[in-house]
Enzyme design. Sequence first.
Site, PDB file in Angstrom:
ATOM      1  N   GLY A  73       0.821  -1.210   0.000  1.00  0.00           N
ATOM      2  CA  GLY A  73       0.000   0.000   0.000  1.00  0.00           C
ATOM      3  C   GLY A  73       0.855   1.259   0.000  1.00  0.00           C
ATOM      4  O   GLY A  73       0.539   2.241  -0.683  1.00  0.00           O
ATOM      5  N   SER A  74       1.948   1.226   0.735  1.00  0.00           N
ATOM      6  CA  SER A  74       2.837   2.395   0.791  1.00  0.00           C
ATOM      7  C   SER A  74       3.410   2.703  -0.590  1.00  0.00           C
ATOM      8  O   SER A  74       3.500   3.871  -0.984  1.00  0.00           O
ATOM      9  CB  SER A  74       3.986   2.146   1.765  1.00  0.00           C
ATOM     10  OG  SER A  74       3.496   1.875   3.057  1.00  0.00           O
ATOM     11  N   ASN A 154      -7.177   4.804   9.396  1.00  0.00           N
ATOM     12  CA  ASN A 154      -6.710   3.547   9.972  1.00  0.00           C
ATOM     13  C   ASN A 154      -6.785   3.523  11.498  1.00  0.00           C
ATOM     14  O   ASN A 154      -6.810   2.460  12.088  1.00  0.00           O
ATOM     15  CB  ASN A 154      -5.285   3.232   9.506  1.00  0.00           C
ATOM     16  CG  ASN A 154      -4.362   4.416   9.602  1.00  0.00           C
ATOM     17  OD1 ASN A 154      -4.620   5.461   8.989  1.00  0.00           O
ATOM     18  ND2 ASN A 154      -3.300   4.283  10.345  1.00  0.00           N
ATOM     19  N   GLN A 182      -7.589   0.824   4.118  1.00  0.00           N
ATOM     20  CA  GLN A 182      -8.452   0.336   5.197  1.00  0.00           C
ATOM     21  C   GLN A 182      -9.887   0.091   4.735  1.00  0.00           C
ATOM     22  O   GLN A 182     -10.653  -0.575   5.429  1.00  0.00           O
ATOM     23  CB  GLN A 182      -8.480   1.344   6.350  1.00  0.00           C
ATOM     24  CG  GLN A 182      -7.188   1.438   7.138  1.00  0.00           C
ATOM     25  CD  GLN A 182      -6.895   0.199   7.977  1.00  0.00           C
ATOM     26  OE1 GLN A 182      -7.797  -0.537   8.359  1.00  0.00           O
ATOM     27  NE2 GLN A 182      -5.639  -0.030   8.257  1.00  0.00           N
ATOM     28  N   SER A 202      -4.002  -2.562  -0.355  1.00  0.00           N
ATOM     29  CA  SER A 202      -2.938  -3.432   0.132  1.00  0.00           C
ATOM     30  C   SER A 202      -3.477  -4.813   0.475  1.00  0.00           C
ATOM     31  O   SER A 202      -4.596  -4.942   0.974  1.00  0.00           O
ATOM     32  CB  SER A 202      -2.300  -2.806   1.375  1.00  0.00           C
ATOM     33  OG  SER A 202      -1.362  -3.693   1.942  1.00  0.00           O
ATOM     34  N   HIS A 204      -2.250  -7.206   2.731  1.00  0.00           N
ATOM     35  CA  HIS A 204      -2.186  -7.794   4.081  1.00  0.00           C
ATOM     36  C   HIS A 204      -3.248  -7.259   5.037  1.00  0.00           C
ATOM     37  O   HIS A 204      -3.364  -7.741   6.154  1.00  0.00           O
ATOM     38  CB  HIS A 204      -0.778  -7.674   4.671  1.00  0.00           C
ATOM     39  CG  HIS A 204      -0.382  -6.320   5.166  1.00  0.00           C
ATOM     40  ND1 HIS A 204      -0.408  -5.992   6.494  1.00  0.00           N
ATOM     41  CD2 HIS A 204       0.058  -5.220   4.515  1.00  0.00           C
ATOM     42  CE1 HIS A 204       0.022  -4.744   6.643  1.00  0.00           C
ATOM     43  NE2 HIS A 204       0.303  -4.262   5.452  1.00  0.00           N
ATOM     44  N   THR A 240      10.220  -8.641 -11.685  1.00  0.00           N
ATOM     45  CA  THR A 240       9.518  -9.898 -11.950  1.00  0.00           C
ATOM     46  C   THR A 240       8.309 -10.011 -11.037  1.00  0.00           C
ATOM     47  O   THR A 240       8.414  -9.791  -9.830  1.00  0.00           O
ATOM     48  CB  THR A 240      10.481 -11.083 -11.741  1.00  0.00           C
ATOM     49  OG1 THR A 240      11.584 -10.893 -12.626  1.00  0.00           O
ATOM     50  CG2 THR A 240       9.804 -12.413 -12.035  1.00  0.00           C
ATOM     51  N   CYS A 327       4.905   4.340  20.583  1.00  0.00           N
ATOM     52  CA  CYS A 327       6.124   3.960  21.307  1.00  0.00           C
ATOM     53  C   CYS A 327       6.910   2.908  20.555  1.00  0.00           C
ATOM     54  O   CYS A 327       8.132   2.909  20.562  1.00  0.00           O
ATOM     55  CB  CYS A 327       5.783   3.388  22.670  1.00  0.00           C
ATOM     56  SG  CYS A 327       5.133   4.614  23.779  1.00  0.00           S
TER      57      CYS A 327
END
Length: 396
Positions: A73-74, A154, A182, A202, A204, A240, A327
Amino acid sequence: MEKRFIYADNAATTRVSDKVLEAMLPYFTKAYGNASSIYRLGRDAQRDVELARQKVAAAIGAEPTEIYFTSCGSESDNWAIKGIAEQQALKGKRHIITSVFEHHAVLHTCQYLEKKGFEVTYVPVNDKGFVDPADIQRAIRRDTALVTIMYANNEIGTIQPIGEIAAVCREMGVIFHTDAVQAVGHVEIDVKKQGIDLLSLSGHKIHAQKGIGALYVRRGITLPNFIHGGAQERNKRAGTENVPAIVGLGVAIEEAVKDIRGRSERITEKRNRLIDGILKIPYTRLNGDRDKRLPGNLNISVEGVEGESLLLMLDMNGICASSGSACTSGSLDPSHVLLSIGLKHEVAHGSLRLSIEEDITDDDVDYILEVIPKVVERLREMSPVWEKMMKGEEIV
Ligand SMILES: *Cc1c(COP(=O)(O)O)cnc(C)c1O
């Protein structure tokens, strides 16, 4: 209380579904041909890549020739934004409009372009987490190259008025991109009806593997190459083809849009039960709108606790969740999304995001609703911030 394992962080990533894995497996050891090769093994791979492209296209109302496979997605976001920026700059258009609460794949790309001499307008969002199409309209200038607004956030799950924003852009002759990572598979999308020019998705986040994505580019828009090399992806994106991942994405997206309404209703019911249950804890608030949000997303601020401690305690109880501070990425800054809707730093810090899917059972929901109040109570007992709050002292 028996300990369970509950994965409630599907907005971070999802499990590869059995169906997807099964569809992918032959491409590793049997149908492993290079999709560019001329012999049968290669042609078969090519055919299956194209079948997957058809499935991705069908899921969002696009034509197969408008779909490009990417590595994530990025990458799709980077390609869309940098590509349009580069292309429009040739016409003297060097202004981009986005929102303050985009994913970093969009925000950091825009910041990069600012360093390259582009100007970026970051439109605000309101306290419920929505972009106002009127703000987009006001921000558009003669030199605006692109508007990029995420489909669904998200962190707080709010679903943006994408059709209205696209209509504003269309009317003013500006290209419109949306990061729909999302949203795909969770809300119904039709790029033609909604007037979307470019869309990122995306794998995943919808039960395909990590490291596969796609970019929809409306016919008529010519994006510059993103990766130079071979002739893959119609000469636009060399490398590829990742055939197993592409096949997996095809199956995943097909499954995700099947019965999307029914599934959404069932998930929403469980989500609302979680929201109502958690909000019974005093000094909590729901972030984002109650109704116009992704079916599986809930984001609640719990005053007087640290998000990280909450996550660790939930983990000890077998619950995987996410919080409003970053964090884990080495920074203690609260989330830019929660700050954008007006939360104070200390409130944003104590935020909890659960992102659930249909596999969550009623017993799981009961378990979560049993664990969270206990954990919050314990953390508040130990919290100096909470103690001050209860004494009515000001928190700095
Ligand atoms: C996860 C996510 C991305 C990034 O997708 P990757 O495939 O992990 O690169 C981009 N935008 C949003 C809104 C996301 O949730």
